[in-house]
Scaffold this motif. Structure first.
Motif: not given
Length: 230
Positions: A133-135, A138-141, A190-191, A213-215
């Motif tokens: 959650e601290h990323s 831009e890093e997450l994308v 992320l999980a 599909a769920a994600h």
């Protein structure tokens, strides 16, 4: 007198038909401009407009001083413009993009499962290691795009994997991840990636399909509720 765009469309259709009929194939050079314009029955200016349009969608490759060639016509090449179009719709349409992904990506994930090797799994693991959650957004994308694209790139259906690659709009995903960070939903998202990866490692393509599909459906539902988005 026909409108200029109608004449250009006729030239586009004529070139397309030459490719469909096999008269022109991948990497073939088009006939000289004068010869081709006379054959099609359009002005050289209209032919140039048609060539320009077909080069934009990567059907033709104009090489200055050398001529105009048919590209490889590879699916990955032909869908490049899709990402550009999606980026033009900045700030809208995320839910529609996700709907298309939800319909197509789970199939690609299942088909990719038996074709993923240990090197792929190591790369997928690495993409998740430093994210939290601290990323930064831009890093997450980038990690999100790389994670999904690596998996779907192993799908044996080149048209399907290329279409999904075209849907990997960084602009749209940035809005999604920005909203997720604001609503502390990064860890759960992320999980969901982890569940997809674990199923793939177990060789359970059917299970990976369900998790994919769920994600995507979960993010889609979240956006439709307006959570975190203006």
């Amino acid at each position: 007198m026909p409108a200029p765009h109608a004449v250009t469309d006729r030239a586009i259709d004529a070139i397309k038909q030459m490719i469909i009929d096999g008269e022109l194939g991948p990497a073939d050079r088009l006939p000289p401009e004068k010869e081709l314009s006379e054959r099609i029955g359009v002005s050289r200016n209209s032919l140039r407009e048609a060539v320009k349009a077909l080069s934009v969608i990567r059907v033709l490759d104009v090489r200055q001083g050398d001529g105009t060639y048919v590209t490889s016509l590879a699916p990955s090449l032909l869908v490049e413009s899709l990402g550009f179009i999606l980026d033009l719709h900045h700030g809208s349409g995320e839910e529609q993009i996700l709907e298309v992904r939800r319909l197509l990506e789970p199939t690609a994930v299942e088909q990719a499962c038996p074709r993923l090797g240990e090197h792929d799994f190591e790369r997928l693991e690495q993409l998740m290691v430093d994210l939290s959650e601290h990323s930064s957004v831009e890093e997450l994308v980038q990690a999100d795009i790389d994670f999904h694209q690596l998996i779907t790139s192993r799908c044996p259906n080149a048209y399907l994997s290329s279409m999904l690659e075209g849907l990997a709009s960084a602009t749209a995903r940035a809005r999604v991840w920005r909203g997720l960070t604001e609503n502390a939903a990064v860890d759960s998202t992320l999980a969901e990636h982890r569940r997809i990866l674990d199923a793939l490692r177990q060789g359970r393509g059917d299970l990976a399909r369900v998790h994919a599909a769920a994600h995507i459906g979960g993010v889609e539902s979240w956006i439709l509720k307006g959570a975190g988005l203006d």
